[in-house]
Design a protein around this motif. Structure first.
Motif, mmCIF file in Angstrom:
data_model
loop_
_atom_site.group_PDB
_atom_site.id
_atom_site.type_symbol
_atom_site.label_atom_id
_atom_site.label_comp_id
_atom_site.label_asym_id
_atom_site.label_seq_id
_atom_site.Cartn_x
_atom_site.Cartn_y
_atom_site.Cartn_z
ATOM 1 N N PRO A 174 0.956 -1.539 0.313
ATOM 2 C CA PRO A 174 -0.390 -0.326 0.507
ATOM 3 C C PRO A 174 1.092 1.166 -0.145
ATOM 4 O O PRO A 174 1.996 1.428 1.278
ATOM 5 C CB PRO A 174 -1.140 -0.085 1.173
ATOM 6 N N LYS A 175 0.623 2.119 -0.802
ATOM 7 C CA LYS A 175 1.205 3.550 -0.470
ATOM 8 C C LYS A 175 1.745 3.966 0.466
ATOM 9 O O LYS A 175 3.110 4.570 0.509
ATOM 10 C CB LYS A 175 0.536 4.313 -1.603
ATOM 11 N N PHE A 176 0.861 4.415 1.438
ATOM 12 C CA PHE A 176 0.592 4.590 2.639
ATOM 13 C C PHE A 176 2.073 4.199 3.570
ATOM 14 O O PHE A 176 2.472 4.815 4.676
ATOM 15 C CB PHE A 176 -0.338 4.883 3.303
ATOM 16 N N LEU A 177 2.078 3.171 3.062
ATOM 17 C CA LEU A 177 3.712 2.169 4.123
ATOM 18 C C LEU A 177 4.905 2.601 3.819
ATOM 19 O O LEU A 177 5.770 2.420 4.702
ATOM 20 C CB LEU A 177 3.431 0.976 3.971
ATOM 21 N N HIS A 178 5.138 3.321 2.541
ATOM 22 C CA HIS A 178 6.396 4.073 2.085
ATOM 23 C C HIS A 178 6.571 5.772 3.107
ATOM 24 O O HIS A 178 8.190 5.495 3.804
ATOM 25 C CB HIS A 178 6.190 4.144 0.616
ATOM 26 N N TYR A 179 5.594 5.723 3.955
ATOM 27 C CA TYR A 179 6.120 7.158 4.264
ATOM 28 C C TYR A 179 6.018 7.629 6.196
ATOM 29 O O TYR A 179 6.647 8.751 5.604
ATOM 30 C CB TYR A 179 4.416 8.045 4.035
ATOM 31 N N GLN A 180 6.369 6.782 5.975
ATOM 32 C CA GLN A 180 6.714 6.384 7.571
ATOM 33 C C GLN A 180 6.418 7.503 8.212
ATOM 34 O O GLN A 180 7.406 8.570 8.731
ATOM 35 C CB GLN A 180 8.657 6.152 8.091
ATOM 36 N N PRO A 181 5.553 7.460 8.595
ATOM 37 C CA PRO A 181 4.800 9.198 9.988
ATOM 38 C C PRO A 181 5.126 9.467 10.667
ATOM 39 O O PRO A 181 4.844 8.386 10.888
ATOM 40 C CB PRO A 181 3.227 8.898 8.983
ATOM 41 N N HIS A 182 5.515 10.828 10.832
ATOM 42 C CA HIS A 182 5.978 10.816 12.301
ATOM 43 C C HIS A 182 4.211 11.371 13.108
ATOM 44 O O HIS A 182 4.024 10.400 14.169
ATOM 45 C CB HIS A 182 6.644 11.930 12.844
ATOM 46 N N ILE A 183 3.774 11.638 12.345
ATOM 47 C CA ILE A 183 2.385 12.304 12.532
ATOM 48 C C ILE A 183 0.874 10.980 11.941
ATOM 49 O O ILE A 183 1.028 11.033 9.914
ATOM 50 C CB ILE A 183 1.842 13.174 12.994
ATOM 51 N N ALA A 184 0.088 10.018 12.300
ATOM 52 C CA ALA A 184 -0.854 9.796 11.164
ATOM 53 C C ALA A 184 -2.147 10.020 11.733
ATOM 54 O O ALA A 184 -2.332 9.484 12.941
ATOM 55 C CB ALA A 184 -0.218 7.639 10.937
ATOM 56 N N LEU A 185 -2.973 10.069 10.465
ATOM 57 C CA LEU A 185 -4.740 10.294 10.917
ATOM 58 C C LEU A 185 -5.211 9.402 10.367
ATOM 59 O O LEU A 185 -5.116 9.231 9.082
ATOM 60 C CB LEU A 185 -5.191 11.706 10.842
ATOM 61 N N ILE A 186 -6.559 8.168 11.084
ATOM 62 C CA ILE A 186 -6.919 7.613 9.229
ATOM 63 C C ILE A 186 -7.930 7.581 10.835
ATOM 64 O O ILE A 186 -8.552 8.135 11.756
ATOM 65 C CB ILE A 186 -6.169 5.511 10.973
ATOM 66 N N SER A 187 -9.103 8.189 9.711
ATOM 67 C CA SER A 187 -10.665 8.624 9.483
ATOM 68 C C SER A 187 -11.567 7.915 9.292
ATOM 69 O O SER A 187 -12.413 8.131 9.639
ATOM 70 C CB SER A 187 -10.745 9.552 8.190
ATOM 71 N N GLY A 188 -11.482 6.277 9.037
ATOM 72 C CA GLY A 188 -12.470 5.693 9.238
ATOM 73 C C GLY A 188 -11.975 4.499 7.912
ATOM 74 O O GLY A 188 -11.492 4.563 7.483
ATOM 75 N N ILE A 189 -12.291 2.707 8.531
ATOM 76 C CA ILE A 189 -12.515 2.247 7.883
ATOM 77 C C ILE A 189 -13.755 0.925 7.490
ATOM 78 O O ILE A 189 -14.686 0.614 8.404
ATOM 79 C CB ILE A 189 -11.290 0.952 9.152
ATOM 80 N N ALA A 190 -13.858 0.969 6.301
ATOM 81 C CA ALA A 190 -15.150 0.498 5.567
ATOM 82 C C ALA A 190 -14.698 -0.286 4.108
ATOM 83 O O ALA A 190 -13.827 0.272 3.032
ATOM 84 C CB ALA A 190 -15.568 1.122 4.778
ATOM 85 N N TRP A 191 -14.469 -2.077 4.006
ATOM 86 C CA TRP A 191 -14.577 -1.870 3.092
ATOM 87 C C TRP A 191 -14.416 -1.854 1.982
ATOM 88 O O TRP A 191 -15.536 -1.560 1.690
ATOM 89 C CB TRP A 191 -14.416 -3.447 3.194
ATOM 90 N N ASP A 192 -13.690 -1.917 1.185
ATOM 91 C CA ASP A 192 -13.510 -1.193 -0.578
ATOM 92 C C ASP A 192 -12.337 -1.837 -1.332
ATOM 93 O O ASP A 192 -11.425 -2.333 -0.818
ATOM 94 C CB ASP A 192 -13.702 0.739 -0.352
ATOM 95 N N HIS A 193 -12.091 -1.870 -2.501
ATOM 96 C CA HIS A 193 -11.720 -1.988 -3.735
ATOM 97 C C HIS A 193 -11.730 -3.843 -3.731
ATOM 98 O O HIS A 193 -10.129 -4.057 -2.998
ATOM 99 C CB HIS A 193 -10.112 -1.246 -3.087
ATOM 100 N N VAL A 194 -12.116 -4.451 -3.365
ATOM 101 C CA VAL A 194 -12.094 -5.634 -3.328
ATOM 102 C C VAL A 194 -10.967 -6.502 -4.666
ATOM 103 O O VAL A 194 -10.956 -7.994 -4.045
ATOM 104 C CB VAL A 194 -13.967 -6.733 -3.386
ATOM 105 N N ASN A 195 -11.042 -5.517 -5.433
ATOM 106 C CA ASN A 195 -10.382 -6.316 -6.610
ATOM 107 C C ASN A 195 -8.599 -6.588 -5.495
ATOM 108 O O ASN A 195 -8.068 -7.486 -6.389
ATOM 109 C CB ASN A 195 -10.260 -5.683 -7.781
ATOM 110 N N ILE A 196 -8.620 -5.710 -4.603
ATOM 111 C CA ILE A 196 -7.196 -5.503 -4.148
ATOM 112 C C ILE A 196 -7.114 -6.377 -2.780
ATOM 113 O O ILE A 196 -6.377 -6.999 -2.506
ATOM 114 C CB ILE A 196 -6.906 -4.309 -4.363
ATOM 115 N N TYR A 197 -8.009 -6.074 -2.358
ATOM 116 C CA TYR A 197 -8.358 -6.716 -0.848
ATOM 117 C C TYR A 197 -9.397 -7.693 -1.040
ATOM 118 O O TYR A 197 -10.814 -6.643 -0.336
ATOM 119 C CB TYR A 197 -8.472 -5.665 0.055
ATOM 120 N N PRO A 198 -9.721 -8.466 -1.126
ATOM 121 C CA PRO A 198 -10.600 -9.880 -1.489
ATOM 122 C C PRO A 198 -11.310 -9.734 -0.132
ATOM 123 O O PRO A 198 -12.911 -10.652 -0.270
ATOM 124 C CB PRO A 198 -9.944 -11.254 -2.121
ATOM 125 N N THR A 199 -10.966 -9.325 1.485
ATOM 126 C CA THR A 199 -11.587 -9.532 2.530
ATOM 127 C C THR A 199 -11.707 -8.701 2.932
ATOM 128 O O THR A 199 -10.494 -7.418 3.029
ATOM 129 C CB THR A 199 -10.781 -10.991 3.275
#
Length: 450
Positions: A174-199
């Motif tokens: 996943p793109k965001f794993l490259h950034y190694q953030p000092h501060i990360a905000l996660i706004s919400g998780i709702a399953w999407d992109h089933v072609n990439i994440y089948p479950t």
């Protein structure tokens, strides 16, 4: 930063913006693509970066290049990519390159299934309002910013919208794993992109990895009302600070949303809906950690305009209002429908949603839409006939009705059918909400607005 950099697949949304940003910093930029659409085409042309012809040209790849940046649109066997690998050139995905260029900066990443573009835009607006120096990468063109990316040698901080899509054709992380953030905000998780994440579990794993990969003394900001995020936020990591947030308190005065501050003052804003009150709270929590006080935040926020295609008002008369929104995933459809109904609680709302992404046209995924249009007085689902033709596993109208489980739902399959339906029923709703990341098969919006 006078490097010579070649972009494979320069026409992409983030790719062409990064190319423009690097050109502004004095880099020599070349690029290729086999198709370039607007607005990328005009913007590249304006800055002398539009390739003279479309296609892939291995002779553009020489040992003189300092770096090659490859976009997701390219394939593993792309002839330019193959040659770059043969020559042993430094090859980056754009998130990798952004990280390399910002190693000496404080890195702030905004991630999540929904709200990340708006939260990023809110933070950028506030920083710009107070004339702070910052670099950034955001997923959409936003008001007041010429490009969607900026990289400068002297900005002490970079604000990055981080998504969970794969990084490049040769890097599935996943793109965001490259950034190694000092501060990360996660706004919400709702399953999407089933072609990439089948479950569902695979999808959640990506966000868990983001939280786990944070360096020591990092700060994780998350939406406390999201059950999944609460689980991630409570995980054992004593070396990072975790800050939950809840929707900002607000009321509606004469049809406008007004924030209620702790000191009792009222701050009018131009966006509305529970999801946007969460976005505001998240942005404010993060701004506090990068030196913006609450007073400064409230001073800047009234002039913030929504990101394009996010609850965009197309037309308004005494009798009727038409909104358009980018919502297409179940969580976004539900949040947007509820927001508009809450804002216009005394009016009849007709909500129209187009299913056209890989996930939304997947039979197994359809049940995720159950109840998402519940707040609307009338619901319409549009599935373009062309998207179903020749597919033996295509969803049927009956499966759509079962999936949404909305009494009186209409399912339509051609733009003409949709146009005449909306024209015929225009007196049965005071507020019309159109939700899609597409264009409803070429629906004539101008005629509809008239």
């Amino acid at each position: 930063m006078s490097q010579v950099i070649h972009f494979i697949s320069i026409g992409g949304s983030a790719m062409h913006n990064l190319a423009l940003a690097l050109q502004q910093q004095g880099c020599t930029i070349t690029g290729s693509d086999d198709e370039i659409y607007e607005p990328s085409r005009s913007r590249l042309q304006q800055h002398g970066l539009l390739p003279s012809e479309t296609g892939w040209f291995p002779d553009k790849i020489t040992a003189q290049l300092d770096a090659v940046i490859v976009g997701m649109h390219a394939r593993k066997d792309n002839p330019e990519l193959v040659k770059a690998m043969e020559l042993g050139l430094p090859i980056y995905s754009y998130p990798e390159f952004m990280y390399q260029q910002s190693r000496q900066k404080q890195r702030v990443v905004i991630a999540g299934s929904h709200g990340k573009t708006t939260i990023t835009a809110l933070i950028l607006h506030v920083l710009k309002y107070h004339k702070r120096k910052f670099d950034y990468l955001v997923g959409e063109q936003i008001e007041g910013f010429e490009t969607m990316a900026q990289l400068t040698p002297d900005a002490p901080i970079i604000i990055l919208e981080g998504d969970e899509y794969p990084s490049s054709p040769i890097d599935a992380r996943p793109k965001f794993l490259h950034y190694q953030p000092h501060i990360a905000l996660i706004s919400g998780i709702a399953w999407d992109h089933v072609n990439i994440y089948p479950t569902w579990d695979e999808y959640v794993d990506a966000f868990e990895l983001l939280a786990e990969a944070m360096p020591k003394a990092g700060i994780l900001i998350f939406d406390e009302s999201d059950d999944m995020l609460d689980v991630i936020g409570q995980k054992e990591r004593t070396d990072i600070t975790k800050i939950p947030y809840l929707p900002h308190p607000a009321t509606i005065v004469n049809g406008q949303t007004v924030l209620l501050t702790k000191k009792g003052s009222k701050v009018p804003v131009q966006i509305f809906g529970q999801h946007n009150l969460k976005n505001i709270a998240g942005a404010m929590t993060l701004c506090d950690r990068i030196g913006i006080t609450e007073e400064q935040f409230y001073e800047a926020i009234p002039t913030f305009k929504n990101v394009a295609l996010r609850l965009e008002k197309l037309a308004e008369s005494d009798q009727r209002i038409i909104y358009r929104d980018f919502a297409h995933s179940p969580a976004k459809v539900e949040a947007t429908t509820e927001a508009v109904k809450h804002q216009y609680s005394d009016r009849k709302l007709m909500a129209v949603v187009e299913l056209h992404t890989f996930s939304s046209l997947n039979k197994a995924f359809l049940e995720q839409y159950k109840g998402t249009l519940e707040a609307a007085d009338a619901g319409v689902v549009y599935v373009d006939k062309k998207a179903l033709e020749g597919n033996p596993d295509a969803i049927t109208a009956n499966e759509v009705l079962l999936g949404f489980d909305k009494p009186g739902l209409s399912v339509l399959t051609t733009p003409d059918e949709l146009q005449s339906f909306l024209t015929k029923h225009h007196n049965s709703a005071d507020v019309l909400l159109l939700m899609s990341s597409g264009d409803f098969g070429g629906l004539n919006l101008k005629a509809l607005v008239n």
